[in-house]
Design a protein around this motif. Structure first.
Motif, PDB file in Angstrom:
ATOM      1  N   ASP A  65       4.912  -7.226  -6.850  1.00 18.33           N
ATOM      2  CA  ASP A  65       4.248  -7.819  -5.684  1.00 18.33           C
ATOM      3  C   ASP A  65       4.894  -7.344  -4.379  1.00 18.33           C
ATOM      4  O   ASP A  65       4.209  -7.027  -3.409  1.00 18.33           O
ATOM      5  N   LYS A  66       6.252  -7.285  -4.387  1.00 16.11           N
ATOM      6  CA  LYS A  66       6.935  -6.791  -3.188  1.00 16.11           C
ATOM      7  C   LYS A  66       6.628  -5.310  -2.964  1.00 16.11           C
ATOM      8  O   LYS A  66       6.513  -4.851  -1.814  1.00 16.11           O
ATOM      9  N   GLY A  67       6.492  -4.544  -4.069  1.00 11.98           N
ATOM     10  CA  GLY A  67       6.151  -3.132  -3.917  1.00 11.98           C
ATOM     11  C   GLY A  67       4.774  -2.950  -3.307  1.00 11.98           C
ATOM     12  O   GLY A  67       4.560  -2.090  -2.429  1.00 11.98           O
ATOM     13  N   THR A  68       3.817  -3.783  -3.758  1.00 11.75           N
ATOM     14  CA  THR A  68       2.468  -3.708  -3.185  1.00 11.75           C
ATOM     15  C   THR A  68       2.494  -4.062  -1.695  1.00 11.75           C
ATOM     16  O   THR A  68       1.869  -3.395  -0.864  1.00 11.75           O
ATOM     17  N   SER A  69       3.253  -5.095  -1.342  1.00 10.44           N
ATOM     18  CA  SER A  69       3.361  -5.489   0.067  1.00 10.44           C
ATOM     19  C   SER A  69       4.014  -4.388   0.891  1.00 10.44           C
ATOM     20  O   SER A  69       3.628  -4.137   2.047  1.00 10.44           O
ATOM     21  N   ALA A  70       5.018  -3.700   0.330  1.00  7.98           N
ATOM     22  CA  ALA A  70       5.690  -2.622   1.047  1.00  7.98           C
ATOM     23  C   ALA A  70       4.721  -1.484   1.350  1.00  7.98           C
ATOM     24  O   ALA A  70       4.717  -0.926   2.462  1.00  7.98           O
ATOM     25  N   ILE A  71       3.893  -1.127   0.335  1.00  6.62           N
ATOM     26  CA  ILE A  71       2.946  -0.031   0.532  1.00  6.62           C
ATOM     27  C   ILE A  71       1.925  -0.400   1.616  1.00  6.62           C
ATOM     28  O   ILE A  71       1.590   0.399   2.494  1.00  6.62           O
ATOM     29  N   ARG A  72       1.454  -1.643   1.571  1.00  4.72           N
ATOM     30  CA  ARG A  72       0.507  -2.089   2.597  1.00  4.72           C
ATOM     31  C   ARG A  72       1.138  -2.018   3.989  1.00  4.72           C
ATOM     32  O   ARG A  72       0.511  -1.571   4.955  1.00  4.72           O
ATOM     33  N   ALA A  73       2.382  -2.503   4.100  1.00 11.55           N
ATOM     34  CA  ALA A  73       3.045  -2.509   5.410  1.00 11.55           C
ATOM     35  C   ALA A  73       3.249  -1.106   5.945  1.00 11.55           C
ATOM     36  O   ALA A  73       3.055  -0.845   7.141  1.00 11.55           O
ATOM     37  N   LEU A  74       3.641  -0.163   5.066  1.00 10.90           N
ATOM     38  CA  LEU A  74       3.879   1.214   5.521  1.00 10.90           C
ATOM     39  C   LEU A  74       2.580   1.894   5.922  1.00 10.90           C
ATOM     40  O   LEU A  74       2.536   2.636   6.919  1.00 10.90           O
ATOM     41  N   PHE A  75       1.510   1.677   5.157  1.00  9.45           N
ATOM     42  CA  PHE A  75       0.221   2.232   5.563  1.00  9.45           C
ATOM     43  C   PHE A  75      -0.241   1.612   6.882  1.00  9.45           C
ATOM     44  O   PHE A  75      -0.869   2.277   7.703  1.00  9.45           O
ATOM     45  N   GLY A  76       0.085   0.333   7.075  1.00 12.51           N
ATOM     46  CA  GLY A  76      -0.339  -0.348   8.306  1.00 12.51           C
ATOM     47  C   GLY A  76       0.292   0.205   9.566  1.00 12.51           C
ATOM     48  O   GLY A  76      -0.222  -0.016  10.658  1.00 12.51           O
ATOM     49  N   LEU A  77       1.413   0.914   9.415  1.00 14.86           N
ATOM     50  CA  LEU A  77       2.034   1.524  10.594  1.00 14.86           C
ATOM     51  C   LEU A  77       1.160   2.617  11.197  1.00 14.86           C
ATOM     52  O   LEU A  77       1.302   2.951  12.377  1.00 14.86           O
ATOM     53  N   GLY A  78       0.265   3.190  10.383  1.00 17.46           N
ATOM     54  CA  GLY A  78      -0.597   4.263  10.881  1.00 17.46           C
ATOM     55  C   GLY A  78       0.105   5.592  11.032  1.00 17.46           C
ATOM     56  O   GLY A  78      -0.448   6.515  11.623  1.00 17.46           O
ATOM     57  N   LEU A  79       1.338   5.695  10.493  1.00 19.14           N
ATOM     58  CA  LEU A  79       2.124   6.917  10.658  1.00 19.14           C
ATOM     59  C   LEU A  79       2.049   7.845   9.459  1.00 19.14           C
ATOM     60  O   LEU A  79       2.458   9.006   9.546  1.00 19.14           O
TER      61      LEU A  79
END
Length: 766
Positions: A65-79
Motif C-alpha cells: 500500500d505504501k509502495g502504491t502511494s509512493a508511485i502516485r505521489a511521484l507521478f503527481g510531481l509531474g516531473l
C-alpha cells in the motif's frame, strides 16, 4: 509443496492485477523494514524531492500500500514519465525516468502579437523555459494560442507544434503560426423590432460592418465581449423608453466556411410599452420618508424608465449609507397592469444594521505609496460607515491622475454583525514623460532638447519637471516641483525656477536677445472639497540685450523701464473643476481665476484673467462645448502697462484661422506686441468622426470663434474690433497627447490680418 505452489499462484495473480492498475508498480512483497533507499535515473531533479514525496523513511516498514502511494505521489510531481519500485533484500530502489525539460520556446510567423505576450500566455498554461515538458500541456498551449488569435477575430489561424529533442534530455518547442486574414463582420441584423428601425438600433452598437476607418477603430472585428456590451446597450435603450418586458430571445453568430466573414442576428421581443401609474414606499425609512421621497426620480404619468428606477434605488441605498447603514437593501417591486399597460412601483427598504469601518485596505498600488491614497480618504477607520464620504474619497483618489481605475469594495467582517472592511482597488498608469530631441538649422546649428516630467515621482504623489533646450534662438532651463501635501491639511506648494534666452533671428533678422530669469513659489489652500485658492509670489528679471534691428516697441520699453528691469509680483487664484474627464470631457464645468500684482521692483502692474468652460451633452454622440476667457491688465503708480505682460490672440486656443499670436496692435516694425485686454469666445459641436463609430478617441468638431486683444483705451462694449472665424477640426487622443487639427475660414477680418487657415497643436481643447 502444493501449498507453496498455490501461494505462488495467488501472489502472481495479485502482481498481475497490480500491474494492470499501476504499470510501473513493484511485485507484491511481504512487509519488511527498509534498511536503505536508493534512487536511480535522476538527471536534474534533486534526490531530496524524491525522498520528501515517499510515505516512508529508512527504518520504517514498507508495504504494498505504501509502495502504491509512493508511485502516485511521484507521478503527481509531474516531473517523471516513468516510475518503478524494486526490492533488493531490505533495500528499496526507486527508478525514475525524468520528463524532458523545455529549453526554449519560439514562435514563427507571428505578426499580430508580440512574442513576449504569447510567451506569457503559454507560461500561464504551464509551458515555459526550464519547466518539464508534457505532450498534454503542449496541446493545451496550442489551444491557448488559438484562443488568443480568435479573440483578435483571426478564426482561420493554423498552428503546428514542433518538438525538437536536444542534449541532456531537453527539448525545444517551436510554434509555427499561419495567422490568415482577419474575419470581419459583414452582416448585423435585428429581427422582431417594431417600435424602432433597425438602422436606429444598430447605430447604438460599437460593432458594425465596417467603414473606411475600420483599420483604426477595428469596429468590424467580432468580439463576444463587445457584442455583449452592445446587447446591454440595446436592452437599456428599450427599458429606458417604457418597454418593461423587452428581451433578447436569441443571439446567432455565423461564420462563413472560409472563416473570413461573420454574420450576427439578434432576435428580440419588444413587448408592450408601459406607463408608470404610481410610486409608494414600504419598509423602514428611519422616520425620514419625506427626505427619501425627494430622491425619487421615477415620474408617474411618464413611460417606464429603467434608468430612473436604478437611479432611485441607488440614491436610497447611498442615503442609508450616510447614516451608517452599509447593508441596507432597497428593492423596486413592479406591480404590472397588463390590461392597461401600466406599472406601479413599491420601493421596499430594509436598512438592516448600522456598521463601523474596521479597516481600509489599498490594493494594486505597486509604485504609489499607501499614504498617497490614504490621505485623500475622508472616511476614517473606526468611524461610522458614511456612503457620502466613501464616494468623495473615491473621487479624490481618481482625480489624482495616477490610476486608470479606482474601485471601492465593501466586505463584511467575519464573526461580527456591525463592522466592514473597505478595499480600494487601483490600477496604476505611467505618470512619467521623457522627451529627447535634437535639431539642426542654419541659424541654430545643432540644438539638443531634453525634458522629463514625473507626476508621481518615487511614488510620493509629488510632481517634478525639468526642461532643457540648447537652441541658440530659444535657450531655456526650467525646473518645476509640486508637493500636493506640503502640510498634513492638504495645502500644496509649487516652486518654479527658470532661465530663458530668446533670440528671434528668423522673425526680425536681428541679433538682439531677450533674457528672462526668475523664480516663484505658490501655495494652494483647499477651502472646500471642490474649491482651491492659490496665492504666492515670485521674482522676475528681464534683460534686453541690444543688437541689430531691435524692434521699436522693445526700444520704447527700454526707454521707460531700462534695458534691465525686475518685478516682484504677488499671485492669487481660484479654481473649480466639475468636468467628468479632463481629457475627453462631455459634461460639467471648469472655472479658474488668477491675478498678478506687481507690488515691488521697476514695474508696477496688475493683471487678472477669468476662464470658464461648459460641456453640455446633447446625446451619447454629440457634445456642445463652450469657452469664454477674459483678461485685463493695467499699469500702476502712473506707469504704463509693461509690454512683456501683454495678452496675445490668434490661432489655436483663441481665434483659429489667424496666425498664432498675430492679432491686436503692432508697432512700427510690424511686430505683434499684444495688448493688456483680451476677450475670447469659442463654441464647438463635437461629433463622431465618419467611419469611427462611437470611438471617443477620434472625433470631429465644428466651431465658431471670436475674440481679440485690445489697447488699454479700448472699451469692450461692442463687437467692433473682434475677429471671428468658423471651420471644422479633428481631435485625436494620440499616444503623445491630444492632437487637434483645425481648418478655419475668417468671418470678420481687416486689412493686414495674417491669415492661416490650417493649424494644429498637441495639447488641451481650448
Amino acid at each position: 509443496m502444493q501449498k507453496q505452489f498455490n501461494q505462488f499462484k495467488v501472489r502472481a495473480v495479485c502482481a498481475i492485477a497490480a500491474g494492470l492498475f499501476f504499470a510501473n508498480a513493484a511485485w507484491a512483497v511481504d512487509p519488511f523494514t527498509v534498511r536503505d533507499i536508493r534512487v536511480e535515473g535522476l538527471q536534474r531533479v534533486e534526490p531530496g524531492t524524491i525522498f520528501a514525496s515517499l510515505p516512508f523513511r529508512v527504518g520504517e516498514t514498507y508495504s504494498d500500500d505504501k509502495g502504491t502511494s509512493a508511485i502516485r505521489a511521484l507521478f503527481g510531481l509531474g516531473l517523471f514519465k516513468d516510475v518503478r519500485l524494486e526490492v533488493s533484500g531490505d533495500v528499496l530502489v526507486v527508478i525514475v525516468e525524468e520528463r524532458p525539460t523545455v529549453a526554449d520556446v519560439d514562435f514563427v510567423g507571428t505578426k499580430e502579437f508580440d512574442k513576449d505576450v504569447l510567451k506569457k500566455a503559454l507560461r500561464d498554461a504551464g509551458i515555459a523555459d526550464g519547466q518539464p515538458f508534457d505532450k498534454a500541456l503542449a496541446d493545451k498551449a496550442e489551444q491557448e494560442l488559438k484562443r488568443q488569435y480568435i479573440n483578435k477575430s483571426l478564426y482561420g489561424v493554423e498552428i503546428i507544434t514542433t518538438v525538437t529533442p536536444i542534449e541532456r534530455n531537453r527539448v525545444n518547442l517551436t510554434f509555427s503560426v499561419v495567422e490568415g486574414d482577419v474575419a470581419k463582420i459583414n452582416e448585423i441584423h435585428i429581427t422582431g423590432n417594431k417600435a424602432f428601425s433597425e438602422s436606429t438600433l444598430l447605430g447604438l452598437f460599437d460593432l458594425d460592418t465596417g467603414g473606411w476607418l475600420s483599420w483604426y477603430t477595428k469596429s468590424d472585428r467580432y468580439s463576444r465581449t463587445k457584442l455583449n456590451a452592445d446587447i446591454e446597450t440595446l436592452r437599456s435603450y428599450y427599458l429606458s423608453r417604457g418597454y418593461l418586458e423587452f428581451k433578447v430571445d436569441t443571439t446567432q453568430v455565423a461564420i462563413s466556411p472560409d472563416k473570413q466573414n461573420i454574420a450576427i442576428t439578434l432576435n428580440v421581443t419588444e413587448g408592450e410599452r408601459f406607463v408608470v401609474s404610481g410610486v409608494k414606499l414600504e419598509g423602514n425609512y428611519l422616520g425620514k420618508e419625506d427626505e427619501f421621497k425627494s430622491l425619487v426620480t421615477i415620474k408617474p404619468g411618464e413611460p417606464y424608465n429603467a434608468d430612473a428606477v436604478a437611479e432611485t434605488t441607488k440614491a436610497f441605498t447611498d442615503y442609508f449609507g450616510v447614516f451608517g447603514f452599509a447593508f441596507a437593501k432597497v428593492e423596486a417591486v413592479p406591480q404590472i397592469d397588463r390590461s392597461n399597460n401600466r406599472v406601479a412601483f413599491v420601493l421596499q427598504a430594509e436598512p438592516s444594521r448600522r456598521a463601523y469601518v474596521r479597516r481600509i485596505n489599498v490594493s494594486g498600488n505597486n509604485r504609489t505609496r499607501d499614504e498617497v491614497v490614504r490621505r485623500e480618504f475622508r472616511q476614517f477607520e473606526s468611524s461610522w460607515y458614511d456612503g457620502d464620504k466613501i464616494r468623495l474619497s473615491r473621487d479624490r483618489v481618481d482625480r489624482l491622475g495616477f490610476f486608470t481605475e479606482v474601485n471601492v469594495e465593501t466586505q463584511e467582517v467575519t464573526g461580527t454583525s456591525d463592522q466592514v472592511d473597505i478595499t480600494v482597488n487601483v490600477a496604476e498608469k505611467p505618470t512619467g514623460n521623457l522627451q529627447l530631441g535634437a535639431g539642426y538649422s542654419s541659424a541654430d546649428s545643432v540644438s539638443l532638447m531634453f525634458g522629463i516630467k514625473q507626476e508621481n515621482v518615487f511614488g510620493s504623489g509629488n510632481y517634478l519637471g525639468i526642461e532643457v533646450n540648447t537652441s541658440k534662438s530659444n535657450r531655456q532651463l526650467v525646473l518645476s516641483t509640486i508637493d500636493p501635501y506640503f502640510t498634513a491639511d492638504g495645502i500644496s506648494r509649487s516652486i518654479d525656477v527658470y532661465d530663458r534666452t530668446s533670440q528671434p533671428l528668423s522673425g526680425q533678422g536681428g541679433d538682439y536677445k531677450l533674457k528672462t530669469r526668475g523664480a516663484s513659489i505658490r501655495f494652494g489652500v483647499p477651502f472646500t472639497e471642490t474649491d482651491t485658492v492659490y496665492f504666492g509670489s515670485g521674482y522676475e528679471s528681464l534683460t534686453i540685450v541690444p543688437g541689430t534691428n531691435l524692434p521699436v516697441s522693445y526700444l520704447d520699453y527700454a526707454n521707460q523701464f531700462g534695458f534691465k528691469s525686475n518685478s516682484i509680483p504677488l499671485t492669487v487664484g481660484w479654481s473649480r473643476d466639475s468636468r467628468d474627464s479632463a481629457l475627453v470631457p462631455t459634461s460639467g464645468r471648469y472655472q479658474k481665476v488668477y491675478a498678478d500684482w506687481g507690488i515691488a521692483g521697476d514695474i508696477k502692474f496688475v493683471r487678472a484673467n477669468y476662464q470658464i468652460q461648459q460641456y453640455i451633452p446633447i446625446n451619447k454622440q454629440f457634445t456642445l462645448a463652450l469657452n469664454g476667457e477674459l483678461g485685463w491688465g493695467k499699469g500702476l503708480n502712473g506707469q504704463p502697462y509693461p509690454l512683456f505682460k501683454n495678452y496675445y490672440s490668434g490661432g489655436l486656443g483663441s481665434v483659429r484661422g489667424f496666425q498664432q499670436g498675430s492679432l491686436g496692435p503692432r508697432d512700427s516694425s510690424d511686430l505683434s506686441v499684444g495688448a493688456p485686454k483680451k476677450l475670447t469666445l469659442n463654441a464647438e459641436l463635437i461629433a463622431p468622426f465618419p467611419g469611427a463609430g462611437n470611438d471617443r478617441t477620434l472625433r470631429m468638431y465644428g466651431f465658431v470663434d471670436a475674440g481679440n486683444v485690445f489697447k488699454d483705451s479700448y472699451k469692450l462694449s461692442g463687437p467692433d474690433g473682434l475677429r471671428a472665424s468658423t471651420g471644422l477640426g479633428i481631435s485625436w487622443i494620440s499616444p503623445v497627447g491630444p492632437l487637434r487639427i483645425a481648418y478655419a475660414v475668417p468671418l470678420r477680418k481687416q486689412a493686414g490680418d495674417k491669415i492661416e487657415r490650417l493649424q494644429f497643436q498637441i495639447g488641451t481643447s481650448f
